[in-house]
Design a protein around this motif. Structure first.
Motif, short mmCIF file in Angstrom:
data_model
loop_
_atom_site.label_atom_id
_atom_site.label_comp_id
_atom_site.label_asym_id
_atom_site.label_seq_id
_atom_site.Cartn_x
_atom_site.Cartn_y
_atom_site.Cartn_z
N LEU A 10 68.34 27.49 -97.33
CA LEU A 10 68.59 27.74 -98.75
C LEU A 10 69.32 29.07 -98.95
O LEU A 10 70.22 29.17 -99.77
CB LEU A 10 67.27 27.72 -99.53
CG LEU A 10 66.59 26.35 -99.64
CD1 LEU A 10 65.19 26.50 -100.23
CD2 LEU A 10 67.42 25.38 -100.45
N LYS A 23 60.71 28.34 -102.73
CA LYS A 23 61.07 26.94 -102.57
C LYS A 23 60.55 26.39 -101.25
O LYS A 23 60.16 25.23 -101.16
CB LYS A 23 62.58 26.74 -102.66
CG LYS A 23 63.22 27.21 -103.96
CD LYS A 23 62.39 26.98 -105.18
CE LYS A 23 63.00 27.69 -106.38
NZ LYS A 23 62.05 28.01 -107.40
N PHE A 27 58.52 22.88 -100.64
CA PHE A 27 58.82 21.85 -99.64
C PHE A 27 57.61 21.60 -98.75
O PHE A 27 57.31 20.46 -98.38
CB PHE A 27 60.04 22.25 -98.80
CG PHE A 27 61.35 21.99 -99.48
CD1 PHE A 27 61.86 20.70 -99.59
CD2 PHE A 27 62.09 23.03 -100.01
CE1 PHE A 27 63.08 20.45 -100.21
CE2 PHE A 27 63.31 22.80 -100.64
CZ PHE A 27 63.80 21.50 -100.74
N TRP A 49 67.01 19.76 -102.31
CA TRP A 49 66.74 20.64 -103.45
C TRP A 49 67.56 20.13 -104.62
O TRP A 49 68.78 19.95 -104.52
CB TRP A 49 67.12 22.09 -103.13
CG TRP A 49 66.99 22.96 -104.33
CD1 TRP A 49 68.01 23.54 -105.04
CD2 TRP A 49 65.79 23.31 -105.01
NE1 TRP A 49 67.49 24.23 -106.11
CE2 TRP A 49 66.14 24.10 -106.12
CE3 TRP A 49 64.44 23.01 -104.80
CZ2 TRP A 49 65.19 24.62 -106.99
CZ3 TRP A 49 63.50 23.52 -105.68
CH2 TRP A 49 63.88 24.33 -106.75
N PRO A 51 68.35 21.22 -108.35
CA PRO A 51 68.13 22.28 -109.34
C PRO A 51 68.02 21.73 -110.76
O PRO A 51 68.60 20.71 -111.09
CB PRO A 51 69.38 23.15 -109.21
CG PRO A 51 70.44 22.22 -108.72
CD PRO A 51 69.72 21.22 -107.83
N ALA A 78 61.78 20.20 -105.34
CA ALA A 78 61.81 20.09 -103.88
C ALA A 78 61.40 18.67 -103.57
O ALA A 78 60.34 18.20 -103.99
CB ALA A 78 60.84 21.09 -103.25
#
Length: 162
Positions: A10, A23, A27, A49, A51, A78
């Motif tokens: 990320l 994040k 996950f 991911w 958003p 996630a």
């Protein structure tokens, strides 16, 4: 393993370090939910991911073929998924500050009728469209973790459909 790899990936894609660490935990929760629901740890999984978004202009026009000006947020979904060999799509999620667990099992069908007024209407609509437009036949188990506030105006329902 490889949970630390999520945050690293990320960050490599431009996410701030602190946000990427948050994040990574999301996950991990999604992956743990799949394990809790009976998946073996050695099964191959995919992570995505998604958003949240803020619509600057063009609200409710993008899904009708119109144009929109959007900005992605650092909050979102996630998603961890594992492919299935049958036609079942199982979706596992949690809601609200109380982290209420919820799930739904949907069979892939071109005639799938979404349950109106229920959160499962969004994934059911996407599954029906994929069946109609792309003839998908194999299901998936999906665990979602979300840090968007419900009804926040950041397109949570659109993100689920995407």
């Amino acid at each position: 393993g490889g949970g630390g790899g999520v945050a690293q990936r990320l960050r490599a894609e431009g996410m701030a370090a602190g946000v990427a660490e948050e994040k990574q935990a999301m996950f991990a929760h999604a992956a743990a939910r799949l394990l809790e629901e009976g998946h073996a740890g050695e099964q191959s999984a995919k992570a995505f991911w998604v958003p949240g978004r803020v619509e600057i202009a063009g609200k409710h026009t993008d899904y009708c073929g119109g144009r929109s000006l959007l900005a992605a947020t650092s909050k979102g979904f996630a998603v961890v998924s594992v492919d299935r060999d049958d036609d079942v799509c199982r979706i596992f999620t949690t809601f609200g500050r109380l982290r209420e667990k919820s799930s739904v099992s949907l069979h892939i069908s071109k005639d799938l009728e979404p349950r109106q007024g229920h959160w499962s209407a969004y994934p059911a609509t996407a599954i029906r469209r994929l069946a109609r437009n792309f003839d998908i036949q194999h299901g998936v188990d999906i665990a979602l973790e979300c840090d968007l506030e419900e009804s926040s105006g950041m397109s949570t329902s659109s993100a689920v459909i995407c």
